[in-house]
Scaffold this motif. Structure first.
Motif, PDB file in Angstrom:
ATOM      1  N   GLY A 173       0.806  -1.213   0.000  1.00 11.76           N
ATOM      2  CA  GLY A 173       0.000   0.000   0.000  1.00 11.76           C
ATOM      3  C   GLY A 173       0.837   1.259   0.000  1.00 11.76           C
ATOM      4  N   ASN A 174       1.854   1.312   0.853  1.00 12.37           N
ATOM      5  CA  ASN A 174       2.698   2.505   0.913  1.00 12.37           C
ATOM      6  C   ASN A 174       3.579   2.646  -0.323  1.00 12.37           C
ATOM      7  N   SER A 175       4.024   1.521  -0.879  1.00  9.55           N
ATOM      8  CA  SER A 175       4.801   1.587  -2.121  1.00  9.55           C
ATOM      9  C   SER A 175       3.938   2.123  -3.257  1.00  9.55           C
ATOM     10  N   MET A 176       2.671   1.697  -3.299  1.00  7.45           N
ATOM     11  CA  MET A 176       1.752   2.185  -4.323  1.00  7.45           C
ATOM     12  C   MET A 176       1.557   3.688  -4.211  1.00  7.45           C
ATOM     13  N   ILE A 177       1.430   4.182  -2.966  1.00  6.45           N
ATOM     14  CA  ILE A 177       1.256   5.625  -2.780  1.00  6.45           C
ATOM     15  C   ILE A 177       2.497   6.375  -3.255  1.00  6.45           C
ATOM     16  N   ILE A 178       3.685   5.901  -2.870  1.00  3.40           N
ATOM     17  CA  ILE A 178       4.925   6.570  -3.291  1.00  3.40           C
ATOM     18  C   ILE A 178       5.061   6.549  -4.808  1.00  3.40           C
ATOM     19  N   PHE A 179       4.765   5.403  -5.406  1.00  4.54           N
ATOM     20  CA  PHE A 179       4.885   5.265  -6.859  1.00  4.54           C
ATOM     21  C   PHE A 179       3.838   6.116  -7.575  1.00  4.54           C
TER      22      PHE A 179
ATOM     23  N   ASN B  15       6.484  11.061   1.911  1.00  4.69           N
ATOM     24  CA  ASN B  15       7.479  10.942   2.978  1.00  4.69           C
ATOM     25  C   ASN B  15       6.945  10.131   4.150  1.00  4.69           C
ATOM     26  N   LEU B  16       5.673  10.335   4.487  1.00  2.00           N
ATOM     27  CA  LEU B  16       5.060   9.565   5.565  1.00  2.00           C
ATOM     28  C   LEU B  16       4.995   8.086   5.208  1.00  2.00           C
ATOM     29  N   SER B  17       4.681   7.776   3.958  1.00  2.00           N
ATOM     30  CA  SER B  17       4.620   6.383   3.514  1.00  2.00           C
ATOM     31  C   SER B  17       5.997   5.730   3.588  1.00  2.00           C
ATOM     32  N   PHE B  18       7.032   6.469   3.212  1.00  2.00           N
ATOM     33  CA  PHE B  18       8.400   5.943   3.296  1.00  2.00           C
ATOM     34  C   PHE B  18       8.773   5.640   4.754  1.00  2.00           C
ATOM     35  N   VAL B  19       8.464   6.567   5.652  1.00  2.71           N
ATOM     36  CA  VAL B  19       8.764   6.363   7.073  1.00  2.71           C
ATOM     37  C   VAL B  19       8.025   5.142   7.600  1.00  2.71           C
ATOM     38  N   ASP B  20       6.758   4.985   7.219  1.00  2.00           N
ATOM     39  CA  ASP B  20       5.968   3.837   7.689  1.00  2.00           C
ATOM     40  C   ASP B  20       6.566   2.515   7.216  1.00  2.00           C
ATOM     41  N   MET B  21       7.055   2.478   5.982  1.00  2.00           N
ATOM     42  CA  MET B  21       7.652   1.247   5.455  1.00  2.00           C
ATOM     43  C   MET B  21       8.916   0.876   6.224  1.00  2.00           C
ATOM     44  N   VAL B  22       9.787   1.852   6.455  1.00  2.00           N
ATOM     45  CA  VAL B  22      11.038   1.571   7.169  1.00  2.00           C
ATOM     46  C   VAL B  22      10.750   1.253   8.634  1.00  2.00           C
TER      47      VAL B  22
ATOM     48  N   THR C 123       9.314  10.554  14.057  1.00  3.11           N
ATOM     49  CA  THR C 123       9.345  11.243  12.770  1.00  3.11           C
ATOM     50  C   THR C 123       7.975  11.224  12.106  1.00  3.11           C
ATOM     51  N   GLY C 124       7.281  10.088  12.205  1.00  7.84           N
ATOM     52  CA  GLY C 124       5.940   9.996  11.638  1.00  7.84           C
ATOM     53  C   GLY C 124       4.996  11.016  12.259  1.00  7.84           C
ATOM     54  N   HIS C 125       5.071  11.186  13.585  1.00  7.47           N
ATOM     55  CA  HIS C 125       4.229  12.188  14.248  1.00  7.47           C
ATOM     56  C   HIS C 125       4.609  13.599  13.810  1.00  7.47           C
ATOM     57  N   ALA C 126       5.901  13.831  13.631  1.00  8.11           N
ATOM     58  CA  ALA C 126       6.350  15.156  13.198  1.00  8.11           C
ATOM     59  C   ALA C 126       5.870  15.458  11.775  1.00  8.11           C
ATOM     60  N   ILE C 127       5.876  14.456  10.901  1.00 10.82           N
ATOM     61  CA  ILE C 127       5.388  14.670   9.540  1.00 10.82           C
ATOM     62  C   ILE C 127       3.879  14.927   9.543  1.00 10.82           C
TER      63      ILE C 127
ATOM     64  N   PHE D 115      -0.346   0.404   8.597  1.00  6.64           N
ATOM     65  CA  PHE D 115      -1.322  -0.389   7.850  1.00  6.64           C
ATOM     66  C   PHE D 115      -2.513   0.467   7.416  1.00  6.64           C
ATOM     67  N   LEU D 116      -2.969   1.348   8.310  1.00  5.42           N
ATOM     68  CA  LEU D 116      -4.171   2.130   8.033  1.00  5.42           C
ATOM     69  C   LEU D 116      -3.909   3.352   7.157  1.00  5.42           C
ATOM     70  N   ASN D 117      -2.691   3.901   7.188  1.00  3.25           N
ATOM     71  CA  ASN D 117      -2.402   5.112   6.427  1.00  3.25           C
ATOM     72  C   ASN D 117      -2.777   5.000   4.950  1.00  3.25           C
ATOM     73  N   PRO D 118      -2.242   4.015   4.210  1.00  2.00           N
ATOM     74  CA  PRO D 118      -2.604   3.932   2.792  1.00  2.00           C
ATOM     75  C   PRO D 118      -4.079   3.628   2.576  1.00  2.00           C
TER      76      PRO D 118
END
Length: 311
Positions: free
Chosen positions: A38-44, A61-68, A106-110, A273-276
């Protein structure tokens, strides 16, 4: 500095569940696949020129942070479910500990940066493009990362400097700071105070800024017509939903050090999980971009397969 007498830690995880571990293994594995997909799809998808706006830049950026963030813990936990003993080296343990906490912060800051973006878009729409320029976007993202480092690095350094002479069993699914602290061969009362203070700063600072942004947005919405109000609220609904879930669950986990492991595990995977899912369901532009991206990729594969040339 390597702890005295200990060269590795044993992650006890959820071994007490016995055969029920496999149920959690399947749930976590499926959830991790959805998180990455889901997060890769959003970034792409956000490479779509039609989505070239600050809001989608921050979302990427939030999706990248969630993946890592999830990759730091979930794969190690999954491997632990399949083996009798899950171990981790001392350097690996403290690296996992630091980056797990830092990326959560970092996720909260974004999310805070995204709230500011919504504030500018709704309260200062005429000056939005001149305020949210690319340099400003990069500065805000950099600030989010710097804030997370400042809030997390001191506690990690203090934990690293403590002596660990055994036992080396960490009663958690990963190198959770509170759990590792319990096996230190020293008084950790100061550590607890420092960690709690930093955790409060990491939660209350973004939370206060987000609340302030939405109060100002609410004041601005009260002066708008009904149609404008509904449209503006629609742009904030996904972000507000994610913020509510993320901060409420984080408060339950980090304020209480005695929270059950399974709750912490679910929290670690819940927001990524819920973000995307939330942003995809509540954002029509993103849905259309995903649809266009999937259709274009499918058409390209068919064209390549049959030897057609694309214009």
């Amino acid at each position: 500095m390597e702890p005295d007498g200990v060269t590795f830690f044993i992650l006890q995880g959820l071994s007490s569940l016995g055969e029920k571990q496999m149920i959690l293994f399947v749930i976590l594995l499926l959830g991790y696949i959805v998180i990455l997909g889901g997060n890769s799809m959003i970034i792409f998808t956000l490479t779509d020129p039609k989505l070239d706006s600050p809001m989608y830049f921050f979302l990427a950026n939030l999706s990248f942070v969630d993946m890592v963030y999830t990759t730091i813990t979930i794969p190690k936990m999954l491997s632990g479910f399949l083996s009798n003993v899950s171990t981790i080296s001392v350097p690996g343990c403290f690296l996992q500990m630091h980056f797990f906490i830092q990326l959560g912060c970092t996720g909260h800051a974004i999310l805070t940066v995204m709230a500011y973006d919504r504030y500018v878009a709704i309260c200062n729409p005429l000056h939005y493009t001149s305020i949210m320029t690319r340099p400003v976007q990069l500065l805000l993202i950099t600030g989010a990362w710097v804030f997370s480092v400042v809030c997390t690095l001191p506690a990690t350094i203090i934990a690293l400097l403590r002596p660990y002479c055994g036992p080396n069993v960490v009663k958690h699914g990963w190198c959770d700071m509170a759990s590792v602290r319990r096996v230190a061969c020293a008084d950790t009362s100061v550590d607890n105070i420092v960690s709690l203070c930093l955790a409060m700063v990491a939660l209350l600072t973004p939370g206060s800024l987000i609340l302030t942004s939405y109060v100002l947005i609410g004041v601005s919405l009260s002066r708008m017509a009904v149609t404008q109000r509904l449209k503006a609220f629609g742009t904030c609904s996904a972000h507000l939903t994610v913020v509510t879930i993320s901060f409420s669950s984080a408060s339950c986990v980090y304020i209480s050090y005695r929270v059950r492991i399974i709750v912490a595990v679910l929290y670690a995977a819940l927001t990524p999980f819920l973000n995307p899912v939330i942003y995809s369901l509540r954002n029509k532009e993103l849905q259309e971009s995903i649809r266009r991206t999937v259709n274009n990729r499918s058409f390209r594969r068919i064209s390549v397969h049959f030897g057609f040339k694309l214009c």
